[in-house]
Design an enzyme around this catalytic site. Sequence first.
Site, PDB file in Angstrom:
ATOM      1  N   CYS A 292       2.231  -2.294  -5.508  1.00 48.22           N
ATOM      2  CA  CYS A 292       2.240  -1.341  -6.599  1.00 48.22           C
ATOM      3  C   CYS A 292       1.851  -1.992  -7.910  1.00 48.22           C
ATOM      4  CB  CYS A 292       3.646  -0.753  -6.755  1.00 48.22           C
ATOM      5  SG  CYS A 292       4.429  -0.309  -5.192  1.00 48.22           S
TER       6      CYS A 292
ATOM      7  N   SER B  16      -5.197 -13.209   4.282  1.00 50.60           N
ATOM      8  CA  SER B  16      -6.205 -14.126   3.766  1.00 50.60           C
ATOM      9  C   SER B  16      -5.687 -15.555   3.860  1.00 50.60           C
ATOM     10  CB  SER B  16      -6.552 -13.761   2.316  1.00 50.60           C
ATOM     11  OG  SER B  16      -7.683 -14.483   1.869  1.00 50.60           O
ATOM     12  N   GLY B  17      -6.605 -16.522   3.779  1.00 49.45           N
ATOM     13  CA  GLY B  17      -6.247 -17.917   4.055  1.00 49.45           C
ATOM     14  C   GLY B  17      -5.992 -18.787   2.846  1.00 49.45           C
TER      15      GLY B  17
ATOM     16  N   SER C  25       1.537   2.800  -0.879  1.00 47.77           N
ATOM     17  CA  SER C  25       2.569   2.847   0.160  1.00 47.77           C
ATOM     18  C   SER C  25       2.196   1.987   1.361  1.00 47.77           C
ATOM     19  CB  SER C  25       2.786   4.294   0.617  1.00 47.77           C
ATOM     20  OG  SER C  25       3.096   5.114  -0.480  1.00 47.77           O
TER      21      SER C  25
ATOM     22  N   GLU D 276       5.980  -7.584  -1.624  1.00 45.35           N
ATOM     23  CA  GLU D 276       6.612  -7.445  -0.309  1.00 45.35           C
ATOM     24  C   GLU D 276       7.654  -8.542  -0.149  1.00 45.35           C
ATOM     25  OE1 GLU D 276       5.870  -4.909   1.494  1.00 45.35           O
ATOM     26  OE2 GLU D 276       3.903  -4.301   0.729  1.00 45.35           O
TER      27      GLU D 276
ATOM     28  N   ASN E  99       6.712  -4.730  -7.481  1.00 44.79           N
ATOM     29  CA  ASN E  99       5.380  -4.889  -6.906  1.00 44.79           C
ATOM     30  C   ASN E  99       5.425  -6.056  -5.935  1.00 44.79           C
ATOM     31  OD1 ASN E  99       2.590  -5.276  -6.430  1.00 44.79           O
ATOM     32  ND2 ASN E  99       2.366  -6.506  -8.288  1.00 44.79           N
TER      33      ASN E  99
END
Length: 626
Positions: A2, A357-358, A49, A74, A72
């Site tokens: 977000c 992504s790495g 979402s 995880e 914002n």
Amino acid sequence: MCGFVGYVNQKDVPENTISDMADRIKHRGPDDEAYFSDDNVKMGFRRLSIIDLAHGGQPMYNADQTKVLTFNGEIYNYKEIREELRDLGYKFKTDVDSEVLIYGYEEWGPDLLQKLRGMFAFVIYDKKNNEVFGARDHFGIKPLYYYDDGDTFLWGSEIKAFLEHPNFKKQLNLKLLPIHLSFEFIPSRETMFKNVYKLLPGQYFLHKNGQTETHRYFKFNYDHIDNSQTVQGDAEKIRKIVDDSVKAHMIADVEVGSFLSSGIDSSYVLNEAAKLKPIQSFSIGFHHSKYSELAWSTQFAKEIKQKNTPIYMDGDDYFNFLPTMMYYMDEPLSNPAAIQLYFLSKETSKHVKVALSGEGADEFFGGYNTYLESIPFDRYQKYVPKPVRKGLAGIARHLPRFHGKRFLVRGAEPLSERYYRVNYVFNYDDRNKVLKDPSLNVDSGTYTKHIFDDVADKDEMTQMQYFDINTWLPYDILHKADRMSMCNSLEVRTPLVDKDVAAFAATMPVKTRITKDETKISLRTAAESELPKKTALKEKLGFPSPIASWINDPKYHERIVKAFHSDTGKKFFNTSELDYLLKQHAEGKSNMQKIFTIYTFILWYQVYFPEDTTEDTVSLVHRTQI
């Protein structure tokens, strides 16, 4: 994933200010919007979402509604923390990680941050105590800025949101121009806007009674290096840690994809993710194969039987997007690979909402070729006394070019001045030439010396990595990853920039990171058992780009010359020196990074300070408002 904004209330601020601020960052959260307001604080939120799609709206409240959250990111271990809180009597209404944050803060205060594993930036308003708490993740994956001029306090996921607040005084932080010309970013809490600050990785702020305090809750360190570790042993541990991290980063209620280049890092991440479920990968390249990795990446995806989508771009795509890139970056950033990341994210977002992504493998496991020079320099510093090294450097400076001259000259300098990222674009003398006002110039080595001082007792390789983890990674690599993905409403997750991965990497001795001629040897050894050998051992390319040749293409060259001779170019730079850079480049001396850094700064200034220029660069920005 977000975006959020907020401010401490003042008289005569229009009611729609908070929604206007949130609209500026609508790209970060197109799925939903919501607001909170009382006499003291206003908060705005835009949602993309990813988990528990039907619930988890923000701003979110605790049970008695005395605390208000916008978040914002995880939190990958939120389920474990939720069980701990349930045991303490807390009741949950949703399956979202944001609810864990608000109850975790209610129970533990700032100590909650020690428990979190994830990427995050969040703000909690405590109504009882009339204070605002804000925090940012350990390594700076997610952004959090604040504006504090002593009278006005604003915060948000991106600086551009502040433009909508009537009491935001937009001013260029001119003293930082030479710092930008040195590093291509600002390696501190300051920004190119006066009184706008980054909350640093591993920090939180507390704003109360008009005062803002910042505190550090986490600082990466190399205090527990274990010299008994071996390459084979570390490779085995890396296999387990990367496997665990990829699993954690796959948590989502939407489809997860993955970026794929030709290198080991993204290939390893994709390979681990594909063990869990089929996963789409996405790769960027150019129509000219010399600069394109697509043949490698598409072949690898075939070998592990996963779908790959190749994406192509050309010079028109590149140069036409530059003004828009400067808008979304917030601050000038002249990493040429950022535009590839934009077009990669744009196409990826048409298929998935989340992409792995790495990023991070090079910083934590020792992947940059420049780290290899630490081995001879360490020996030279150890066995040749400092007065002798200074004497040899003095003699070498006055001799014609010979093999080893550069080594002798640099060998007399401390790493804080010698490390190539310190004068990454322009060195001190070159900055004096290009700056319109050379009195602005400063010693960039002094600006970041405190970072090297943190690890002064460590070997040179470790000092280099520490510097990169604290500057290059958050201010360049992760910054561009966040902006270029989120402006396309795509969440990018980085399993190799992870608290658990970093904790292990901090224990690795130099001998398990590099040899005299090979980088990240333990990671490559781990990957060899999982990937084709040619992929595991492939040399690092980054995002190769034809921009060096495009600069000489008449249609792009003309744009650069026009910018160099614009009002902005003349305001800040010695245009005759800029012309000379272009002339040298055309004659075969590569000045690509210098030219690109000046060019992008001019575009950035024209986008954010249009009132100071006659150039209509703003009209080139693909954005509904600016």
